[in-house]
Design a protein around this motif. Structure first.
Motif, PDB file in Angstrom:
ATOM      1  N   THR A 176     125.667  53.732  34.087  1.00 28.01           N
ATOM      2  CA  THR A 176     125.934  52.290  34.172  1.00 28.01           C
ATOM      3  C   THR A 176     124.955  51.630  35.127  1.00 28.01           C
ATOM      4  OG1 THR A 176     128.289  52.620  33.696  1.00 28.01           O
ATOM      5  CG2 THR A 176     127.661  50.542  34.751  1.00 28.01           C
ATOM      6  N   ASP A 177     124.685  52.306  36.233  1.00 31.24           N
ATOM      7  CA  ASP A 177     123.750  51.768  37.224  1.00 31.24           C
ATOM      8  C   ASP A 177     122.343  51.660  36.637  1.00 31.24           C
ATOM      9  OD1 ASP A 177     123.954  50.793  39.924  1.00 31.24           O
ATOM     10  OD2 ASP A 177     122.588  52.397  40.525  1.00 31.24           O
ATOM     11  N   GLU A 178     121.930  52.650  35.855  1.00 35.37           N
ATOM     12  CA  GLU A 178     120.604  52.610  35.223  1.00 35.37           C
ATOM     13  C   GLU A 178     120.500  51.435  34.251  1.00 35.37           C
ATOM     14  OE1 GLU A 178     118.173  54.142  36.219  1.00 35.37           O
ATOM     15  OE2 GLU A 178     118.648  56.186  36.831  1.00 35.37           O
ATOM     16  N   ILE A 179     121.552  51.214  33.463  1.00 32.92           N
ATOM     17  CA  ILE A 179     121.556  50.083  32.532  1.00 32.92           C
ATOM     18  C   ILE A 179     121.456  48.765  33.283  1.00 32.92           C
ATOM     19  CG2 ILE A 179     122.970  48.807  30.855  1.00 32.92           C
ATOM     20  CD1 ILE A 179     124.147  51.510  29.984  1.00 32.92           C
ATOM     21  N   THR A 180     122.259  48.633  34.348  1.00 33.21           N
ATOM     22  CA  THR A 180     122.273  47.398  35.135  1.00 33.21           C
ATOM     23  C   THR A 180     120.920  47.121  35.760  1.00 33.21           C
ATOM     24  OG1 THR A 180     124.627  47.747  35.630  1.00 33.21           O
ATOM     25  CG2 THR A 180     123.435  46.171  37.013  1.00 33.21           C
ATOM     26  N   LYS A 181     120.308  48.151  36.355  1.00 24.14           N
ATOM     27  CA  LYS A 181     118.993  47.985  36.985  1.00 24.14           C
ATOM     28  C   LYS A 181     117.937  47.588  35.961  1.00 24.14           C
ATOM     29  CE  LYS A 181     118.999  52.006  39.136  1.00 24.14           C
ATOM     30  NZ  LYS A 181     118.545  53.162  39.961  1.00 24.14           N
ATOM     31  N   ALA A 182     118.016  48.190  34.771  1.00 24.25           N
ATOM     32  CA  ALA A 182     116.992  47.936  33.753  1.00 24.25           C
ATOM     33  C   ALA A 182     117.044  46.514  33.213  1.00 24.25           C
ATOM     34  CB  ALA A 182     117.135  48.946  32.615  1.00 24.25           C
ATOM     35  N   LEU A 216     124.508  43.155  25.498  1.00 18.33           N
ATOM     36  CA  LEU A 216     123.329  43.539  24.728  1.00 18.33           C
ATOM     37  C   LEU A 216     122.779  44.868  25.226  1.00 18.33           C
ATOM     38  CD1 LEU A 216     121.080  43.031  22.679  1.00 18.33           C
ATOM     39  CD2 LEU A 216     119.907  41.648  24.431  1.00 18.33           C
ATOM     40  N   ALA A 217     122.712  45.009  26.551  1.00 16.29           N
ATOM     41  CA  ALA A 217     122.203  46.251  27.147  1.00 16.29           C
ATOM     42  C   ALA A 217     123.070  47.442  26.767  1.00 16.29           C
ATOM     43  CB  ALA A 217     122.144  46.104  28.676  1.00 16.29           C
ATOM     44  N   GLU A 218     124.391  47.265  26.838  1.00 21.46           N
ATOM     45  CA  GLU A 218     125.293  48.385  26.549  1.00 21.46           C
ATOM     46  C   GLU A 218     125.345  48.685  25.051  1.00 21.46           C
ATOM     47  OE1 GLU A 218     128.243  48.486  30.363  1.00 21.46           O
ATOM     48  OE2 GLU A 218     129.040  47.535  28.550  1.00 21.46           O
ATOM     49  N   ALA A 219     125.355  47.643  24.211  1.00 25.15           N
ATOM     50  CA  ALA A 219     125.395  47.849  22.764  1.00 25.15           C
ATOM     51  C   ALA A 219     124.110  48.525  22.282  1.00 25.15           C
ATOM     52  CB  ALA A 219     125.594  46.518  22.043  1.00 25.15           C
ATOM     53  N   THR A 221     122.145  50.461  24.090  1.00 24.96           N
ATOM     54  CA  THR A 221     122.211  51.848  24.570  1.00 24.96           C
ATOM     55  C   THR A 221     123.049  52.703  23.629  1.00 24.96           C
ATOM     56  OG1 THR A 221     121.970  51.136  26.882  1.00 24.96           O
ATOM     57  CG2 THR A 221     122.894  53.335  26.498  1.00 24.96           C
ATOM     58  N   THR A 222     124.168  52.155  23.181  1.00 32.16           N
ATOM     59  CA  THR A 222     125.041  52.876  22.251  1.00 32.16           C
ATOM     60  C   THR A 222     124.310  53.205  20.959  1.00 32.16           C
ATOM     61  OG1 THR A 222     127.009  51.763  23.135  1.00 32.16           O
ATOM     62  CG2 THR A 222     127.220  52.797  20.971  1.00 32.16           C
ATOM     63  N   GLU A 223     123.617  52.209  20.381  1.00 33.87           N
ATOM     64  CA  GLU A 223     122.938  52.414  19.099  1.00 33.87           C
ATOM     65  C   GLU A 223     121.799  53.421  19.228  1.00 33.87           C
ATOM     66  OE1 GLU A 223     123.935  51.327  16.103  1.00 33.87           O
ATOM     67  OE2 GLU A 223     125.660  50.693  17.304  1.00 33.87           O
ATOM     68  N   ILE A 224     121.034  53.354  20.316  1.00 37.80           N
ATOM     69  CA  ILE A 224     119.935  54.309  20.511  1.00 37.80           C
ATOM     70  C   ILE A 224     120.493  55.721  20.673  1.00 37.80           C
ATOM     71  CG2 ILE A 224     118.033  54.994  22.025  1.00 37.80           C
ATOM     72  CD1 ILE A 224     117.676  52.037  22.736  1.00 37.80           C
ATOM     73  N   SER A 225     121.592  55.832  21.414  1.00 38.93           N
ATOM     74  CA  SER A 225     122.203  57.144  21.620  1.00 38.93           C
ATOM     75  C   SER A 225     122.703  57.733  20.305  1.00 38.93           C
ATOM     76  CB  SER A 225     123.364  57.034  22.623  1.00 38.93           C
ATOM     77  OG  SER A 225     123.941  58.299  22.878  1.00 38.93           O
ATOM     78  N   LYS A 226     123.306  56.890  19.464  1.00 37.27           N
ATOM     79  CA  LYS A 226     123.786  57.373  18.166  1.00 37.27           C
ATOM     80  C   LYS A 226     122.622  57.871  17.306  1.00 37.27           C
ATOM     81  CE  LYS A 226     127.932  54.479  17.722  1.00 37.27           C
ATOM     82  NZ  LYS A 226     128.556  53.335  16.996  1.00 37.27           N
ATOM     83  N   GLN A 227     121.483  57.189  17.420  1.00 33.99           N
ATOM     84  CA  GLN A 227     120.324  57.555  16.621  1.00 33.99           C
ATOM     85  C   GLN A 227     119.662  58.831  17.138  1.00 33.99           C
ATOM     86  OE1 GLN A 227     116.692  55.124  16.961  1.00 33.99           O
ATOM     87  NE2 GLN A 227     116.624  55.045  14.717  1.00 33.99           N
ATOM     88  N   ILE A 241     118.270  53.634  30.340  1.00 29.08           N
ATOM     89  CA  ILE A 241     117.173  52.814  30.865  1.00 29.08           C
ATOM     90  C   ILE A 241     116.521  52.016  29.737  1.00 29.08           C
ATOM     91  CG2 ILE A 241     114.884  52.887  31.945  1.00 29.08           C
ATOM     92  CD1 ILE A 241     115.842  55.403  33.470  1.00 29.08           C
ATOM     93  N   GLU A 242     116.307  52.679  28.595  1.00 34.37           N
ATOM     94  CA  GLU A 242     115.674  52.013  27.447  1.00 34.37           C
ATOM     95  C   GLU A 242     116.549  50.883  26.920  1.00 34.37           C
ATOM     96  OE1 GLU A 242     113.949  53.151  22.990  1.00 34.37           O
ATOM     97  OE2 GLU A 242     114.637  54.739  24.362  1.00 34.37           O
ATOM     98  N   GLY A 243     117.854  51.137  26.782  1.00 34.94           N
ATOM     99  CA  GLY A 243     118.763  50.098  26.296  1.00 34.94           C
ATOM    100  C   GLY A 243     118.834  48.917  27.238  1.00 34.94           C
ATOM    101  N   GLY A 244     118.877  49.201  28.529  1.00 34.89           N
ATOM    102  CA  GLY A 244     118.912  48.130  29.518  1.00 34.89           C
ATOM    103  C   GLY A 244     117.627  47.327  29.532  1.00 34.89           C
ATOM    104  N   ALA A 245     116.489  48.010  29.336  1.00 31.72           N
ATOM    105  CA  ALA A 245     115.186  47.337  29.378  1.00 31.72           C
ATOM    106  C   ALA A 245     115.053  46.310  28.260  1.00 31.72           C
ATOM    107  CB  ALA A 245     114.066  48.367  29.286  1.00 31.72           C
ATOM    108  N   ILE A 246     115.629  46.614  27.100  1.00 33.75           N
ATOM    109  CA  ILE A 246     115.567  45.652  25.977  1.00 33.75           C
ATOM    110  C   ILE A 246     116.286  44.359  26.348  1.00 33.75           C
ATOM    111  CG2 ILE A 246     116.393  45.240  23.618  1.00 33.75           C
ATOM    112  CD1 ILE A 246     115.822  48.240  23.093  1.00 33.75           C
ATOM    113  N   ALA A 247     117.455  44.487  26.980  1.00 26.64           N
ATOM    114  CA  ALA A 247     118.170  43.296  27.452  1.00 26.64           C
ATOM    115  C   ALA A 247     117.401  42.623  28.588  1.00 26.64           C
ATOM    116  CB  ALA A 247     119.580  43.678  27.912  1.00 26.64           C
ATOM    117  N   GLY A 248     116.696  43.416  29.375  1.00 29.05           N
ATOM    118  CA  GLY A 248     115.882  42.857  30.457  1.00 29.05           C
ATOM    119  C   GLY A 248     114.767  41.977  29.918  1.00 29.05           C
TER     120      GLY A 248
END
Length: 292
Positions: A176-182, A216-219, A221-227, A241-248
Motif C-alpha cells: 500500500t505504501d509503494e502504491i501511495t508513494k508512486a 485508479l492506482a489500486e485498480a 495494480t489489480t489488473e496488472i497483477s491479474k495479467q 509501484i507500476e500501478g501507482g506510477a500510472i495514477a501518478g
C-alpha cells in the motif's frame, strides 16, 4: 477475523467478527470504559484488572474462559493481545458492574448482533449502513459514492494479493505504501502528516479527486497483477509501484492543466467546497461532470 470499531453513544468499542464461530468478540476494557463512563484507557484497564481479580477470587469461571485477540491499541495504534468476550460472556461481566449504562448497552449488543446476521444474509445492507454512517458525519453525497466505490476497489486488490500469497498486515502495508508513494509522491505516513492525521483513516480524509486517483492506482495494480500473476512478494511490490506510477502520471497531467496541486493538506473537516473549486478550475460544467 474482521476487526471493526463500533460506536456506543459515540464511544468506540473495539470488536472482532470471528467467521469460523460466526460470533462477535468485544474488547472488555472498552466495554468497561463505557459502563463506568471512563474515557481514560488506563483507568478502564485498571478497573478491569481489579474486577477480573475479584471475579477469579469468587471462583467465577467466566474470567478463566475469556479469550485474547490482537487488537489495535487506542494509545499507539499497535496490535496487542487484548482480553475479549463474546456476547454471552459480556452479559455476565455487565452484571458484575454497577452502571446506569448497563441496560442501554445490552440493547446495543443485541442490535450489533442482529445487524451482522442481516448483513451476512444480505450484503447490500453493509453498503447501506456505511452510506448512512458517512452521511451522519457530514460528507457530501458525491464523496460518499466515491468512497464506497473505493472500498470495493480496495477489496478487489486485497483479494488479488491473497491469491498471490501476500500476507495480511505488514506486507499489505508495504505494498500500500509503494502504491501511495508512486502516485502521490509521499509515503502513507507523510501523507497523513500533511493532513494532520494520527490514527484516522487516510481515505476518509481525501478529497474526491484524491480518492479517484487512489482508486485508479489500486485498480491498475489489480489488473496488472491479474495479467502477470506474480509468485513472489518482490514481484508484487514492483507491480504496486507500476500501478501507482500510472495514477501518478494522471495526477501530473491534472496539475499541469489546472495549475493547482491535487494533493491537499485539507482533512475531512476542511474539504467542503474543494471539489467544486477543482471542477471550476478545469472548466467542466456540473452536467458534464455527471455524465463523464
Amino acid at each position: 477475523m474482521e476487526n471493526k470499531i463500533q460506536l456506543f453513544e459515540n464511544q468506540p468499542v473495539r470488536t472482532a467478527w470471528v467467521e469460523e464461530e460466526e460470533e462477535w468478540y468485544f474488547s472488555v476494557v472498552d466495554v468497561i470504559g463505557v459502563l463506568t463512563e471512563q474515557k481514560d484507557y488506563d483507568a478502564a484497564k485498571n478497573y478491569w484488572k481489579v474486577t477480573k481479580k475479584r471475579l477469579k477470587d469468587e471462583g467465577n469461571q467466566l474470567v478463566t474462559n475469556c479469550n485474547q485477540l490482537k487488537m489495535k491499541s487506542p494509545k499507539d495504534g499497535k496490535r496487542y493481545n487484548t482480553d475479549v468476550a463474546n456476547t454471552e460472556q459480556l452479559l455476565r461481566i455487565i452484571q458484575s458492574i454497577p452502571s446506569k449504562k448497563a441496560e442501554p448497552f445490552k440493547m446495543w449488543l443485541a442490535q450489533v448482533g442482529r445487524e451482522r446476521i442481516e448483513e451476512v444474509i444480505d450484503p447490500e445492507l453493509t453498503i447501506d449502513r456505511a452510506l448512512e454512517t458517512y452521511a451522519k458525519k457530514g460528507y457530501s453525497k458525491e464523496w460518499i459514492n466515491q468512497r464506497l466505490q473505493a472500498i470495493q476497489v480496495r477489496k478487489e486488490l486485497t483479494d488479488e494479493w491473497d491469491k498471490r500469497g501476500v500476507s495480511k498486515g505488514i506486507e499489505y502495508a508495504i505494498l500500500t505504501d509503494e502504491i501511495t508513494k508512486a502516485w502521490s509522491g509521499m509515503s502513507t505516513r507523510q501523507y497523513k502528516n500533511l493532513k494532520g492525521l494520527k490514527k484516522e483513516n487516510l481515505r476518509d480524509n481525501m478529497s474526491t479527486l484524491e480518492l479517484v486517483l487512489n482508486m485508479l492506482a489500486e485498480a491498475t495494480t489489480t489488473e496488472i497483477s491479474k495479467q502477470q500473476q506474480p509468485d513472489t512478494f518482490e514481484d508484487s511490490r514492483q507491480i504496486a509501484i507500476e500501478g501507482g506510477a500510472i495514477a501518478g502520471e494522471a495526477r501530473e497531467s491534472i496539475e499541469k492543466r489546472t495549475g493547482k496541486p491535487v494533493i491537499t493538506n485539507k482533512n475531512a473537516e476542511q474539504l467542503q467546497g474543494l471539489v467544486a473549486d477543482l471542477i471550476e478550475s478545469v472548466g467542466i460544467s456540473e452536467e458534464e461532470g455527471k455524465t463523464n
